[in-house]
Each structure stands twice: as C-alpha cells, then as structure tokens.
Write an enzyme that holds these catalytic residues in place. Structure first.
Site, PDB file in Angstrom:
ATOM      1  N   ASP A 146     -29.880  33.634  38.654  1.00 37.13           N
ATOM      2  CA  ASP A 146     -29.800  34.491  39.837  1.00 37.13           C
ATOM      3  C   ASP A 146     -28.547  34.102  40.618  1.00 37.13           C
ATOM      4  O   ASP A 146     -28.424  32.978  41.104  1.00 37.13           O
ATOM      5  CB  ASP A 146     -31.051  34.284  40.700  1.00 37.13           C
ATOM      6  CG  ASP A 146     -31.096  35.217  41.897  1.00 37.13           C
ATOM      7  OD1 ASP A 146     -30.048  35.780  42.276  1.00 37.13           O
ATOM      8  OD2 ASP A 146     -32.190  35.376  42.476  1.00 37.13           O
ATOM      9  N   MET A 147     -27.625  35.062  40.755  1.00 35.49           N
ATOM     10  CA  MET A 147     -26.337  34.780  41.401  1.00 35.49           C
ATOM     11  C   MET A 147     -26.492  34.381  42.863  1.00 35.49           C
ATOM     12  O   MET A 147     -25.577  33.788  43.450  1.00 35.49           O
ATOM     13  CB  MET A 147     -25.420  35.999  41.298  1.00 35.49           C
ATOM     14  CG  MET A 147     -25.938  37.232  41.999  1.00 35.49           C
ATOM     15  SD  MET A 147     -24.889  38.678  41.687  1.00 35.49           S
ATOM     16  CE  MET A 147     -25.846  39.964  42.499  1.00 35.49           C
ATOM     17  N   ASP A 200     -26.483  36.610  34.138  1.00 40.65           N
ATOM     18  CA  ASP A 200     -27.244  37.778  34.585  1.00 40.65           C
ATOM     19  C   ASP A 200     -28.730  37.426  34.576  1.00 40.65           C
ATOM     20  O   ASP A 200     -29.123  36.343  34.133  1.00 40.65           O
ATOM     21  CB  ASP A 200     -26.966  39.003  33.705  1.00 40.65           C
ATOM     22  CG  ASP A 200     -26.935  40.292  34.524  1.00 40.65           C
ATOM     23  OD1 ASP A 200     -27.829  40.469  35.383  1.00 40.65           O
ATOM     24  OD2 ASP A 200     -26.018  41.120  34.331  1.00 40.65           O
ATOM     25  N   GLY A 222     -23.123  38.857  36.746  1.00 42.64           N
ATOM     26  CA  GLY A 222     -23.686  40.201  36.619  1.00 42.64           C
ATOM     27  C   GLY A 222     -23.023  40.974  35.504  1.00 42.64           C
ATOM     28  O   GLY A 222     -22.951  42.211  35.554  1.00 42.64           O
ATOM     29  N   HIS A 269     -20.350  45.792  45.689  1.00 43.85           N
ATOM     30  CA  HIS A 269     -20.599  47.067  46.378  1.00 43.85           C
ATOM     31  C   HIS A 269     -22.075  47.472  46.345  1.00 43.85           C
ATOM     32  O   HIS A 269     -22.473  48.420  47.025  1.00 43.85           O
ATOM     33  CB  HIS A 269     -19.704  48.177  45.828  1.00 43.85           C
ATOM     34  CG  HIS A 269     -20.066  48.685  44.464  1.00 43.85           C
ATOM     35  ND1 HIS A 269     -19.478  49.798  43.917  1.00 43.85           N
ATOM     36  CD2 HIS A 269     -20.935  48.227  43.515  1.00 43.85           C
ATOM     37  CE1 HIS A 269     -19.979  50.013  42.706  1.00 43.85           C
ATOM     38  NE2 HIS A 269     -20.855  49.074  42.449  1.00 43.85           N
ATOM     39  N   LYS A 299     -17.269  42.173  38.833  1.00 45.50           N
ATOM     40  CA  LYS A 299     -16.866  43.564  38.613  1.00 45.50           C
ATOM     41  C   LYS A 299     -17.980  44.504  39.060  1.00 45.50           C
ATOM     42  O   LYS A 299     -19.067  44.522  38.503  1.00 45.50           O
ATOM     43  CB  LYS A 299     -16.561  43.822  37.130  1.00 45.50           C
ATOM     44  CG  LYS A 299     -16.075  45.267  36.867  1.00 45.50           C
ATOM     45  CD  LYS A 299     -15.983  45.587  35.405  1.00 45.50           C
ATOM     46  CE  LYS A 299     -17.322  45.916  34.809  1.00 45.50           C
ATOM     47  NZ  LYS A 299     -17.877  47.216  35.295  1.00 45.50           N
TER      48      LYS A 299
END
Length: 350
Positions: free
Chosen positions: A237-238, A217, A194, A255, A251
């Site tokens: 796609d992670m 990303d 990302g 969240h 990073k």
C-alpha cells in the site's frame, strides 16, 4: 435576428447535443467499424461496410448518417461523396488508435472502459452531487460504491480497468524512451508506484538495462503477475510504504487523490529515495493544467478534471498546486522536464 444570437443558439445546441458525438463513437466501436476498414486493407464504400458489418438492409441509410457525423468530427475520412457515387470511408489517426490489432498504440481498452455504463451513468449525477453535502462522489451516488470497490469485487470490471491502464501507457512509453537518457541517467533502481501489470516498468527495463525496475501495487493487482521476469512485483500500500530505490515513478496516480492524500503518498516516496546529491528523485507523469504541447488544446485537461471530480477524490492540477504539494511533502525543488500532449514529466528532488 442578431447574428450573435444565432451563433449563441448554435453554440448552445453543440453543448446540448455534444454527448451524441460520444455515443456515436461508442456505436462505431460496438459495431467494429474501425477494425472492419482496417481489415479490408483499403477504404470501403458504404455498401461494402454495410455488408461486412452484416447489418439489416433497413439500416444502410442510417449507417450513412452515423458515418457522416463521425467523418465530420474527424474520426473517419469520407471521400468521393457526390450525387452520382457512394461515399468511401477511410481511417484517420484517431480511428487507428482504436484498432484492436494495433500493438504499438492501441487505446481501444481505455476508450471502451471509459464508455462503460458505470462511468456514463455517473455523469448524470454531477448536479445531484453539487447539491448534496456528501462525501460520496457522483460515481458512488450512481453505483452505490466506489470505483475501487467495484474493481476489487467484480473480475470483469477489474480486467477491463487493468487493460485500460495498460492501454493508457502506449503513447507515453515512446516518450519515456525518447527522454529516458536524461531521466534515467545514473539511476540503478526504480519503483513504479501503482504500476499495475508493469507495462511501463517493462519498457524502462528493456530500454535502460542498468535500471532495475520494481512495481508496487495492491495485492489483488499484482497477485497474478510472474516474478521471474525483468520486472519485480511487490504487494503493498503506497500510503504506508514504498520500497527503497534511486527513483520512484508516479504515472497518473496522484490525480486520483485529494491534496492531503497526495502529500502522504509523496512523503512515502521521499522516504524511499536517497538524497538529491546521491541521485534520488521522484518522477511524476501528470497533467499540469495550462501547460500543453504546441497545437494541443487545454480542453482535454479540463475534461479529465471533471472525470476526476466524478469518479475520484482527485483533480487535475496547475503548476501552483503541484508546487504546493511538493513543498508540503518535504521536497526541495522540482523541474518540468517536458510536456507530452496534455501531460508533463516532472522531476521532484528531495
């Protein structure tokens, strides 16, 4: 009247009208006040500032009222204010962070993105969201779609958001370099999951040449990035796949997502790295609620948590929740390496 009651009333007023601090900041940025003072090369009187901003004559006294509030909350410094002289205004460390020409620490794109109407409007829907049994977050209720959908379909919003993400890295980059000797020791390859335009990956690659850096990303994010530099860009796609590397960097990614989604992401990261004995690890840069640098308030962590509630399915997490996520994803241990402001660098080991 009881002094405690008076204090309570004043505290309630501060909460009720606290949004005007934010709107006054937005006004100062819209008018270009920090850049005007910076470009002048020295502090400016009220008359000088009024003239440079080319405001109508009728607005001079109102400009003073705006500057008085912004100086009170620490965004500017007000000097020589007396009955016989004009106030003089100078920049503070806060206002210098939003100077457009400040290449080393320019947070203007991030702040402007955060003060966009789409975000501000969303805050008005938090109460409605609580009263509805709906999966839509306040941002979706306000705008009719998710943040990611708007970013994908509107080029102007996409650029503003991507520029904001680059801007958010400006201070963290310095700390990554400062602590990097230990963090990147023995690491030959790293994937920044990302990582957007690759701002942080480029800093790592430049300062630690032994680390080959790749950014993973989504296709629309990396499609315009050149692949002939020191950072390689991979579209993907992670949730499905993370390219193999000695280390994975996350990073301000986790969240944004629910606990269940975080576990999925972390498992893909674990699949991508070797054993701990072979130097494998995941580097997480996130807030650990309740843990801050000395002299840094916990309040920004709690405000960011409300932002996550408003815009995403994620949250800011305390150490117990982070430990739960790491364990559920199959990691054996973790270490909080250091805390930067209200964020921390966490190393997670397979």
């Amino acid at each position: 009247m009881d002094i405690e009651l008076l204090q309570a009333q004043v505290g309630l007023w501060n909460l009720t009208y606290g949004y005007l601090k934010t709107m006054s900041l937005k006004c100062a940025l819209d008018l270009g006040i920090p850049d005007a003072i910076f470009n002048n090369g020295q502090p400016m009187t009220l008359s000088q500032l009024h003239s440079v901003l080319s405001l109508p004559p009728s607005k001079k006294s109102h400009l003073y009222r705006l500057m008085r509030l912004l100086a009170h909350i620490g965004f500017f410094i007000e000097k020589n204010a007396s009955a016989c002289s004009e106030p003089v205004y100078d920049l503070t460390a806060q206002s210098r962070l939003v100077i457009e020409k400040n290449d080393s620490a320019n947070m203007l794109p991030y702040v402007c993105c955060s003060l966009d109407d789409k975000w501000l409007k969303s805050s008005l829907y938090i109460g409605d969201w609580f009263m509805q049994d709906s999966k839509q977050n306040p941002f979706e209720l306000a705008n009719g779609c998710t943040l990611w959908e708007i970013v994908n379909r509107e080029p102007v919003v996409k650029k503003k958001f991507n520029d904001a993400m680059v801007s958010s890295s400006c201070l963290f980059n310095d700390y990554i370099v400062r602590y990097g000797d230990d963090i990147f020791k023995g690491i030959e390859s790293l994937v920044d999951v990302g990582g957007g335009k690759g701002a942080m990956a480029e800093v790592i690659a430049n300062n630690f040449p032994h680390v080959r850096c790749t950014v993973l990303d989504l296709p629309h994010v990396v499609c315009d990035n050149p692949n002939d530099g020191i950072v390689k860009f991979v579209s993907g796609d992670m949730f499905n796949y993370v390219p193999p590397a000695n280390a994975v960097l996350l990073k301000w990614i986790l969240h944004d997502w629910s606990n269940e989604d975080c576990i999925r992401i972390l498992r893909r990261c674990k699949d991508a790295i070797p054993s701990r004995e072979a130097g494998g690890k995941v580097i997480v840069l996130e807030a650990v609620v309740g843990l801050t640098s000395p002299m840094i308030s916990e309040e920004p962590q709690l405000l960011f948590d409300m932002l996550m509630l408003m815009v995403t399915e994620g949250e800011e997490r305390d150490e117990n929740v982070w430990k739960y996520l790491f364990t559920e994803a199959g990691f054996s241990s973790y270490k909080i390496v250091c805390t930067i402001g209200f964020s921390s660098i966490i190393e997670v080991y397979p």
